[in-house]
Structures are given as C-alpha cells and as structure tokens.
Scaffold this active site. Structure first.
Site, mmCIF file in Angstrom:
data_model
loop_
_atom_site.group_PDB
_atom_site.id
_atom_site.type_symbol
_atom_site.label_atom_id
_atom_site.label_comp_id
_atom_site.label_asym_id
_atom_site.label_seq_id
_atom_site.Cartn_x
_atom_site.Cartn_y
_atom_site.Cartn_z
ATOM 1 C CG ASN A 1 6.589 3.427 4.991
ATOM 2 O OD1 ASN A 1 6.219 3.270 3.934
ATOM 3 N ND2 ASN A 1 6.001 4.034 5.992
ATOM 4 C CG HIS B 1 3.535 4.803 9.174
ATOM 5 N ND1 HIS B 1 2.964 3.794 8.622
ATOM 6 C CD2 HIS B 1 3.712 5.789 8.301
ATOM 7 C CE1 HIS B 1 2.753 3.929 7.331
ATOM 8 N NE2 HIS B 1 3.153 5.280 7.205
ATOM 9 C CB CYS C 1 2.736 10.444 1.240
ATOM 10 S SG CYS C 1 1.014 11.125 1.531
ATOM 11 C CG HIS D 1 7.181 7.973 5.380
ATOM 12 N ND1 HIS D 1 6.996 7.619 4.104
ATOM 13 C CD2 HIS D 1 6.050 7.612 5.952
ATOM 14 C CE1 HIS D 1 5.707 6.974 3.955
ATOM 15 N NE2 HIS D 1 5.003 7.167 5.274
ATOM 16 N NE ARG E 1 -1.341 2.522 2.966
ATOM 17 C CZ ARG E 1 -0.696 3.511 3.291
ATOM 18 N NH1 ARG E 1 -0.558 4.774 2.857
ATOM 19 N NH2 ARG E 1 -0.135 3.677 4.453
ATOM 20 C CG ASP E 2 3.007 4.567 3.130
ATOM 21 O OD1 ASP E 2 3.019 5.361 2.183
ATOM 22 O OD2 ASP E 2 3.121 4.781 4.299
HETATM 23 P P1 HMG Z 1 -14.182 13.500 -1.731
HETATM 24 O O1 HMG Z 1 -13.976 13.840 -3.133
HETATM 25 O O2 HMG Z 1 -14.330 14.167 -0.462
HETATM 26 O O3 HMG Z 1 -15.546 12.241 -1.513
HETATM 27 O O4 HMG Z 1 -12.747 12.195 -1.417
HETATM 28 P P2 HMG Z 1 -17.028 12.364 -1.520
HETATM 29 O O5 HMG Z 1 -17.454 11.610 -0.438
HETATM 30 O O6 HMG Z 1 -17.361 14.036 -1.658
HETATM 31 O O7 HMG Z 1 -17.323 11.643 -3.046
HETATM 32 C C1 HMG Z 1 -17.023 12.257 -4.474
HETATM 33 C C2 HMG Z 1 -16.859 11.063 -5.308
HETATM 34 O O8 HMG Z 1 -15.885 9.994 -4.857
HETATM 35 C C3 HMG Z 1 -18.410 10.447 -5.517
HETATM 36 O O9 HMG Z 1 -18.256 9.715 -6.573
HETATM 37 C C4 HMG Z 1 -17.923 9.251 -4.353
HETATM 38 O O10 HMG Z 1 -18.740 7.927 -4.870
HETATM 39 C C5 HMG Z 1 -16.558 9.040 -4.531
HETATM 40 P P3 HMG Z 1 -19.182 10.512 -7.941
HETATM 41 O O11 HMG Z 1 -20.692 10.619 -7.255
HETATM 42 O O12 HMG Z 1 -18.699 11.858 -7.766
HETATM 43 O O13 HMG Z 1 -19.191 9.701 -8.954
HETATM 44 N N1 HMG Z 1 -15.989 7.999 -3.500
HETATM 45 C C6 HMG Z 1 -14.931 7.272 -3.679
HETATM 46 N N2 HMG Z 1 -14.501 6.432 -4.576
HETATM 47 C C7 HMG Z 1 -13.805 5.241 -4.366
HETATM 48 N N3 HMG Z 1 -13.329 5.284 -2.948
HETATM 49 C C8 HMG Z 1 -13.678 5.849 -1.927
HETATM 50 C C9 HMG Z 1 -14.814 6.749 -2.183
HETATM 51 N N4 HMG Z 1 -15.263 7.726 -1.550
HETATM 52 C C10 HMG Z 1 -15.869 8.692 -2.195
HETATM 53 N N5 HMG Z 1 -13.198 5.566 -0.992
HETATM 54 C C11 HMG Z 1 -11.613 10.802 -0.293
HETATM 55 C C12 HMG Z 1 -12.689 11.653 -0.226
HETATM 56 C C13 HMG Z 1 -10.966 10.380 1.149
HETATM 57 C C14 HMG Z 1 -12.438 9.434 -0.828
HETATM 58 C C15 HMG Z 1 -10.376 11.024 -1.329
HETATM 59 O O14 HMG Z 1 -10.072 12.540 -0.840
HETATM 60 C C16 HMG Z 1 -9.395 10.237 -1.433
HETATM 61 O O15 HMG Z 1 -9.550 8.734 -1.844
HETATM 62 N N6 HMG Z 1 -7.910 10.526 -1.180
HETATM 63 C C17 HMG Z 1 -7.024 9.783 -1.271
HETATM 64 C C18 HMG Z 1 -6.280 9.647 0.160
HETATM 65 C C19 HMG Z 1 -5.004 8.904 0.176
HETATM 66 O O16 HMG Z 1 -5.183 7.634 -0.250
HETATM 67 N N7 HMG Z 1 -3.893 9.155 0.638
HETATM 68 C C20 HMG Z 1 -2.617 8.301 0.709
HETATM 69 C C21 HMG Z 1 -2.677 7.559 1.857
HETATM 70 S S1 HMG Z 1 -2.601 8.172 3.295
HETATM 71 C C22 HMG Z 1 -0.861 8.163 3.766
HETATM 72 O O17 HMG Z 1 -0.076 7.585 2.733
HETATM 73 C C23 HMG Z 1 -0.356 8.286 5.106
HETATM 74 C C24 HMG Z 1 -0.238 7.062 5.991
HETATM 75 O O18 HMG Z 1 0.834 6.333 5.405
HETATM 76 C C25 HMG Z 1 0.465 7.596 7.270
HETATM 77 C C26 HMG Z 1 1.681 8.519 7.218
HETATM 78 O O19 HMG Z 1 2.507 8.157 6.422
HETATM 79 O O20 HMG Z 1 1.485 9.539 7.796
HETATM 80 C C27 HMG Z 1 -1.506 6.397 6.109
HETATM 81 MG MG MG Z 2 2.968 6.563 5.419
#
Ligand code: HMG
Ligand code: MG
Length: 299
Positions: free
Chosen positions: A250, A208, A241, A210, A15-16
């Site tokens: 990481n 966690h 990220c 990086h 994933r990450d």
């Molecule tokens: P949004 O646009 O605010 O969602 O996205 P919404 O509820 O307003 O919906 C808009 C559209 O998105 C709709 O579709 C929903 O159905 C669809 P439409 O009606 O327009 O056709 N939708 C989705 N589709 C697929 N999967 C879903 C989903 N939810 C709504 N789950 C959302 C909000 C969170 C979904 C978006 O901003 C997003 O996907 N962001 C990506 C975040 C991400 O993956 N970031 C990287 C991981 S985090 C990280 O790396 C940090 C970590 O490792 C820790 C660290 O290192 O600190 C964990």
């Molecule tokens: Mg991370």
C-alpha cells in the site's frame, strides 16, 4: 470541491502489509507493530484476517493475535472476514471493533481471491452482516481491482460503482476502493472517486491504493481535491497481495501523513514516531524501508 479539514487514516500494515511475507512473522513482532502504531497516534488499525490458513499462512495466528491486542481506548481494531466461518472466529476473540468483508469489481479476481463470483460473495456477506449487527460491530466492504485487474485488465467504472452501491445496500457502513495492483493514475482515480460519490457520501468511502507504479500518492491527492475523507495506508509501504502477482505494498502511511501535513489537513498521527515504527519493522523483516519519507527522516 476543496479538501476536507480532517482525514481518517487506517493503517493496514499488520494485515495487508504482512499477509504476503514469505517468512512467518512472530506473533510478538505483530503485537509490537500494533503497539508502535498506536503509540504513533493511529486510531484505526487493520490487524489481521480470518481467512483460510492454507491460502494465507501468514495470518494463521489471527485468533491468537486478536486475544492479546493491547487494550487502547479510542483505537479501533478491525479484521478481514470473508464468510460466516471467519466471522465466527472473529467474534470469539471479542476484541475487535470492526470487521471487513471483501469482494472485487472483477469476476476473475473474485474467483481467485475468495473462490466465488461477485454475486455469490455478496450473498455470503449477508449472514456476516447480520452477525455483525447482532454484535454491534460496524462493517466495511472492500472492492478490489477498482482501477485495473491482473486477469481482466481494464475494469469499468460502472462496475465499481455498482459493487460499491450493493455493499452499502447490504449494510456496509463504509466502502474502501482498492487499487489492488496499483495501476491507476490521478485522473482515472478522480473519475472513479466521483463516480462512486454518486452512490455514496464522502464519509462512506475510503481510498485503498497500492503503489506498484509509484502513483498512489498522486492518486490520493486527486481524490483529496474532490473531498476524500479516509485513506488506507501501510507503514513503511509494507505489503502485496497473494492473488495479484507483482503487486507492491500500500501507499506508505508516512508518505500520506507528510502529504496531509503539507496540505494542512488534520490526521492525528505523530510523523516522527511513525517513521521510527517504519524503520523498526523494516529491520525486523530484513526489508528496505518502502517509505520515501521514512527513509528521508532516517537520514
Ligand atoms: P473456500 O475453500 O471456498 O471455502 O474458501 P469453503 O466454504 O468451500 O470451505 C472449504 C474449507 O475451508 C472448509 O474446511 C472450511 O471450514 C474452511 P474443511 O471442511 O475442508 O476442513 N474455511 C475456512 N477456514 C478458515 N477461515 C475461514 C474459512 N472459510 C472456510 N474463513 C475462503 C473461501 C474465502 C475462505 C478462501 O478462499 C480464503 O481464505 N481466501 C483468502 C483470501 C485472502 O485473504 N486474500 C487476501 C486479502 S484480500 C486483499 O488483499 C485485497 C484488499 O487489500 C483490498 C485491495 O487491495 O484491493 C482487501
Ligand atoms: Mg490491499
């Protein structure tokens, strides 16, 4: 405080590690990566995220991957779920053992990453936690930017502690402290860890970190000395990220395992097999191996 006798390692590379890869990684390669990790003795693997494919195209195959996960008793597969939509998709696959919600200690990062405020994110997680409870799945909560934010700079320890406590209060069994951009240094990491221990048991916290500034292993060591029991890592140091420009992967799982071996802390991972996995996936992605230990063992 002395180090724990045993530490849990969660490998987050599928994933990450892969979420920021520019080229689409074939499903078969992702599946093989997971098989290699299981073969090396990893008992917990974060396999994907049910996030919007427009924002993270690399994980668009989350459902396809999850329905073909290798059946390995004793191995816990987890995935990120940002909201109810993601949780529904995760449940449909029926193969996950844990899910993870994710927010941050920085408002700006939370907006960029999941398009809402910290308060709103915690509200969105409530139904996700209810669904997980119904399905009997444990939930982990991530707090990003615990040692610094790409948009806000310094992040107060008190804010991290508050978000940690709120995640535990809404039902997360574990909180993972994310140094998303890898800017922490050991004494800051120790201070942060001890502050979070005021609201969480050692068994409820994971690290966690990086490795952008090459401090992740030193930060982990500082927290191990305070009794840390769980570490997230990514084989070959894969990752970055998409919402934190310049953030590297990481800490490498191989490097963590080598550190733990040196400290006499049990972890259950076969370093030689893990290093072979790191070499293999680096070749598949056409990348240099980001693990110092992996490179040393490869000769
Ligand atoms: P949004 O646009 O605010 O969602 O996205 P919404 O509820 O307003 O919906 C808009 C559209 O998105 C709709 O579709 C929903 O159905 C669809 P439409 O009606 O327009 O056709 N939708 C989705 N589709 C697929 N999967 C879903 C989903 N939810 C709504 N789950 C959302 C909000 C969170 C979904 C978006 O901003 C997003 O996907 N962001 C990506 C975040 C991400 O993956 N970031 C990287 C991981 S985090 C990280 O790396 C940090 C970590 O490792 C820790 C660290 O290192 O600190 C964990
Ligand atoms: Mg991370």
């Amino acid at each position: 405080m002395s180090c724990a006798n045993q530490v849990r390692i969660l490998d987050v590379s599928p994933r990450d590690g892969l979420q920021n890869e520019p080229q689409t990684v074939p499903l078969a390669v992702k599946r093989s990566l997971i098989e290699h990790l299981v073969g090396a003795g990893l008992k917990a693997i974060e396999v994907t995220g049910f996030v919007h494919p427009k924002w993270v195209p690399q994980l668009a195959d989350a459902s396809d991957l999850c329905v073909t996960l290798p059946d390995c008793p004793g191995v816990s597969y987890s995935a990120l779920v940002p909201n109810e939509t993601g949780m529904r998709k995760a449940l449909e696959c029926g193969q996950l053992d844990q899910v993870a919600v994710f927010t941050a200690a920085s408002e700006a990062f939370t907006h960029k990453n999941i398009n809402c405020s910290i308060d709103e994110s915690l509200e969105r997680f409530q139904p996700v936690l209810a669904m997980a409870k119904n399905a009997g799945l444990p939930v982990r909560g991530y707090v990003s930017c615990v040692l610094g934010c790409p948009y806000e700079g310094d992040v107060p320890v008190e804010k991290v502690r508050e978000v940690t406590e709120r995640l535990l209060d809404i039902g997360c069994g574990e909180v993972s402290l994310g140094d998303t951009i890898g800017v922490g240094t050991p004494e800051k990491a120790r201070h942060l860890y001890l502050a979070c221990r005021e609201v969480a048991d050692a068994s409820q916290l994971a690290l966690h970190f990086h490795d952008t500034y090459g401090q992740a292993l030193a930060n982990i060591y500082a927290c191990l000395q305070e009794g840390a029991q769980a570490i997230d890592a990514s084989v070959a140091g894969l990752g970055g990220c998409p919402y934190a420009a310049g953030a590297s992967g990481n800490v490498a799982t191989e490097d963590v395992v080598y550190l733990l071996d040196g400290l006499g802390i049990e972890h259950g991972v076969d370093l030689q097999k893990l290093a072979a996995c790191g070499q293999w996936i680096s070749q598949q992605l056409g990348r240099d191996n980001g693990s110092r230990v992996g490179r040393a063992l490869a000769g």
